[in-house]
Design a protein around this motif. Sequence first.
Motif, PDB file in Angstrom:
ATOM      1  N   LYS A 171      -2.927  12.663   7.452  1.00 57.07           N
ATOM      2  CA  LYS A 171      -3.451  13.618   8.428  1.00 57.07           C
ATOM      3  C   LYS A 171      -2.321  14.346   9.158  1.00 57.07           C
ATOM      4  N   ARG A 172      -1.168  13.707   9.262  1.00 59.01           N
ATOM      5  CA  ARG A 172      -0.020  14.341   9.924  1.00 59.01           C
ATOM      6  C   ARG A 172       0.852  15.120   8.935  1.00 59.01           C
ATOM      7  N   GLY A 173       0.445  15.156   7.671  1.00 58.75           N
ATOM      8  CA  GLY A 173       1.208  15.878   6.670  1.00 58.75           C
ATOM      9  C   GLY A 173       2.425  15.126   6.161  1.00 58.75           C
ATOM     10  N   LYS A 174       2.533  13.831   6.504  1.00 62.74           N
ATOM     11  CA  LYS A 174       3.671  13.020   6.046  1.00 62.74           C
ATOM     12  C   LYS A 174       3.298  12.334   4.732  1.00 62.74           C
ATOM     13  N   TYR A 175       3.150  13.152   3.685  1.00 61.25           N
ATOM     14  CA  TYR A 175       2.661  12.622   2.408  1.00 61.25           C
ATOM     15  C   TYR A 175       3.684  11.705   1.739  1.00 61.25           C
ATOM     16  N   LYS A 176       4.975  12.011   1.910  1.00 61.83           N
ATOM     17  CA  LYS A 176       6.006  11.194   1.285  1.00 61.83           C
ATOM     18  C   LYS A 176       6.024   9.785   1.879  1.00 61.83           C
ATOM     19  N   GLU A 177       5.845   9.678   3.215  1.00 61.77           N
ATOM     20  CA  GLU A 177       5.802   8.362   3.866  1.00 61.77           C
ATOM     21  C   GLU A 177       4.515   7.615   3.538  1.00 61.77           C
ATOM     22  N   ALA A 178       3.424   8.368   3.334  1.00 63.16           N
ATOM     23  CA  ALA A 178       2.132   7.729   3.070  1.00 63.16           C
ATOM     24  C   ALA A 178       2.039   7.171   1.648  1.00 63.16           C
ATOM     25  N   GLU A 179       2.742   7.788   0.699  1.00 64.70           N
ATOM     26  CA  GLU A 179       2.598   7.409  -0.710  1.00 64.70           C
ATOM     27  C   GLU A 179       2.932   5.938  -0.985  1.00 64.70           C
ATOM     28  N   PRO A 180       4.092   5.386  -0.502  1.00 66.34           N
ATOM     29  CA  PRO A 180       4.364   3.964  -0.791  1.00 66.34           C
ATOM     30  C   PRO A 180       3.355   3.012  -0.165  1.00 66.34           C
ATOM     31  N   LEU A 181       2.802   3.381   0.998  1.00 67.19           N
ATOM     32  CA  LEU A 181       1.775   2.545   1.616  1.00 67.19           C
ATOM     33  C   LEU A 181       0.531   2.509   0.741  1.00 67.19           C
ATOM     34  N   CYS A 182       0.158   3.688   0.240  1.00 68.34           N
ATOM     35  CA  CYS A 182      -1.029   3.779  -0.618  1.00 68.34           C
ATOM     36  C   CYS A 182      -0.812   3.018  -1.931  1.00 68.34           C
ATOM     37  N   LYS A 183       0.399   3.092  -2.464  1.00 69.71           N
ATOM     38  CA  LYS A 183       0.693   2.372  -3.705  1.00 69.71           C
ATOM     39  C   LYS A 183       0.632   0.863  -3.497  1.00 69.71           C
ATOM     40  N   ARG A 184       1.121   0.392  -2.359  1.00 72.11           N
ATOM     41  CA  ARG A 184       1.066  -1.044  -2.106  1.00 72.11           C
ATOM     42  C   ARG A 184      -0.377  -1.514  -1.922  1.00 72.11           C
ATOM     43  N   ALA A 185      -1.192  -0.692  -1.226  1.00 76.03           N
ATOM     44  CA  ALA A 185      -2.609  -1.028  -1.090  1.00 76.03           C
ATOM     45  C   ALA A 185      -3.281  -1.092  -2.460  1.00 76.03           C
ATOM     46  N   LEU A 186      -2.898  -0.173  -3.357  1.00 73.57           N
ATOM     47  CA  LEU A 186      -3.441  -0.174  -4.713  1.00 73.57           C
ATOM     48  C   LEU A 186      -3.048  -1.453  -5.454  1.00 73.57           C
ATOM     49  N   GLU A 187      -1.793  -1.870  -5.332  1.00 72.22           N
ATOM     50  CA  GLU A 187      -1.338  -3.090  -6.008  1.00 72.22           C
ATOM     51  C   GLU A 187      -2.107  -4.319  -5.525  1.00 72.22           C
ATOM     52  N   ILE A 188      -2.337  -4.401  -4.212  1.00 73.50           N
ATOM     53  CA  ILE A 188      -3.068  -5.549  -3.662  1.00 73.50           C
ATOM     54  C   ILE A 188      -4.494  -5.565  -4.198  1.00 73.50           C
ATOM     55  N   ARG A 189      -5.157  -4.412  -4.178  1.00 73.13           N
ATOM     56  CA  ARG A 189      -6.552  -4.369  -4.632  1.00 73.13           C
ATOM     57  C   ARG A 189      -6.659  -4.655  -6.125  1.00 73.13           C
ATOM     58  N   GLU A 190      -5.677  -4.201  -6.909  1.00 75.32           N
ATOM     59  CA  GLU A 190      -5.683  -4.532  -8.335  1.00 75.32           C
ATOM     60  C   GLU A 190      -5.518  -6.034  -8.546  1.00 75.32           C
ATOM     61  N   LYS A 191      -4.649  -6.654  -7.754  1.00 79.77           N
ATOM     62  CA  LYS A 191      -4.376  -8.074  -7.911  1.00 79.77           C
ATOM     63  C   LYS A 191      -5.573  -8.916  -7.469  1.00 79.77           C
ATOM     64  N   VAL A 192      -6.231  -8.520  -6.364  1.00 84.03           N
ATOM     65  CA  VAL A 192      -7.317  -9.324  -5.797  1.00 84.03           C
ATOM     66  C   VAL A 192      -8.653  -9.003  -6.457  1.00 84.03           C
ATOM     67  N   LEU A 193      -8.948  -7.719  -6.673  1.00 86.76           N
ATOM     68  CA  LEU A 193     -10.263  -7.300  -7.165  1.00 86.76           C
ATOM     69  C   LEU A 193     -10.293  -7.069  -8.671  1.00 86.76           C
TER      70      LEU A 193
END
Length: 507
Positions: free
Chosen positions: A312-334
């Motif tokens: 929402k603040r336009g900080k897409y570069k900072e948001a990308e690694p957070l989103c990737k880590r969330a994806l890794e967790i959900r892949e591992k758990v779900l």
Amino acid sequence: MTALTQEEVATHTRTVVQGLEALRNEHNSILSGISSTLSSAHHPPDSNVIAEKAGILQRSLDQIELGLSEAQIMLALASHLQTVEAEKQKLRAQVRRLCQENAWLRDELASTQQKLQASEQHVAQLEEDKKHLEFMSTIKKYDADVQDSESSMEEKKDKSDDPVVDLFPDDDADDRAGLKRSGDFGSQASLAAMSPTPPSQFAQQVNAGYEIPARLRTLHNLVIQYASQGRYEVAVPLCKQALEDLEKTSGHDHPDVATMLNILALVYRDQNKYKEAANLLNDALAIREKTLGENHPAVAATLNNLAVLYGKRGKYKEAEPLCKRALEIREKVLGRDHPDVAKQLNNLALLCQNQGKYEEVERYYQRALEIYETKLGPDDPNVAKTKNNLASAYLKQGKYKEAEILYKQVLTRAHEREFGAIDGDNKPIWQVAEEREENKNKVKDSAPYGEYGGWHKAAKVDSPTVTTTLKNLGALYRRQGKYEAAETLEDCAIRSRKEVSQTNSHK
């Protein structure tokens, strides 16, 4: 003599115990001396006196032992009373919190009752106005019908002359539409006019992967209700009070504290207080990683909320690694093919799209589409939404043919669900539009497409997605110079939007 406090009694008792223990040691020493005297002399002349002294000392020693036992009991009783007092203080804190919640609920009930009374009065006034208007309409029903017909024709003409949607929206508008379709992010252009988060989405963002405990459920629901209504002046103090109580009773590093931090962060996010929201989410993330583990679904939910905030603040570069880590967790758990993984892929694709990483964008969207079609079926609304997102990425790259194929797939599936298999007499709206484009020079006035103008009304897909697809494919036709086909789809989209708004106004 003044009354002693519990702590003073315990202190004096400990002093008495020390004195009694010293006295007991002294008695034992004297008694052992007397015993040795008696044993050394077989028949001393004063043996009776010595034996009598030994008996007195023994009785005194027994009294000392009894006093020590009673003192130990008093000390144990004092410790127990301190524990009871601490528990009583904790219960009092809980009672105060419940009284506050009760007062809030009473205030809300009183406010609701006042609104109900005002609504009843308003309804009564509207009924009177309705009766008056019905009477006036019976008087005016004999007015000239010609004037009504002419005005109606003028209105239709004006509506038909409305400017159509531009070929491609500006970047901010397109990002806003794409972000909205993805379900989590919003563009910078939309931040100034941000609306409160809906209750269901608010709860999902907070609760994902962690069940709200019973003691927080009422307060949690109240905060969500107030926040979704935009009543932040009530929601924020509720959250802060709950946080203070939780930290007093459970400590800062507790999952319930992290949950309340998440709630308050989302409230701040809706108020555009992004710095405060980011600090709270980082704090909640640290607590959940410490208490629940780094691979817990609740950790993934907090990471996703942080990524949304940065997006929402336009900080897409900072948001990308957070989103990737969330994806890794959900892949591992779900599991790699879970629908929540597809949702995370949509968010990650959108972040990459705003950075121009189109190769990754296509890969993420295609994988999300495969998961949705496999797990939820081709008719799930998320399938159409993801195809629209992927088509948007194709348009930004100038891949108009690939985007056109996806738009046609969405419209074809919507048509098949309502009208059955496609054949020569049962054509989807885009095919009708292209035929009108081909025949526009052969026939002076193209035949109206009749029932196709309203085919979307009963299509069992998300109607905003269908309307968006109609507008986007129409814009693509206009870019290709297929103006007749574009007008056909755009007219259909306009009708769809009007009918949806009319349906909502009647509810």
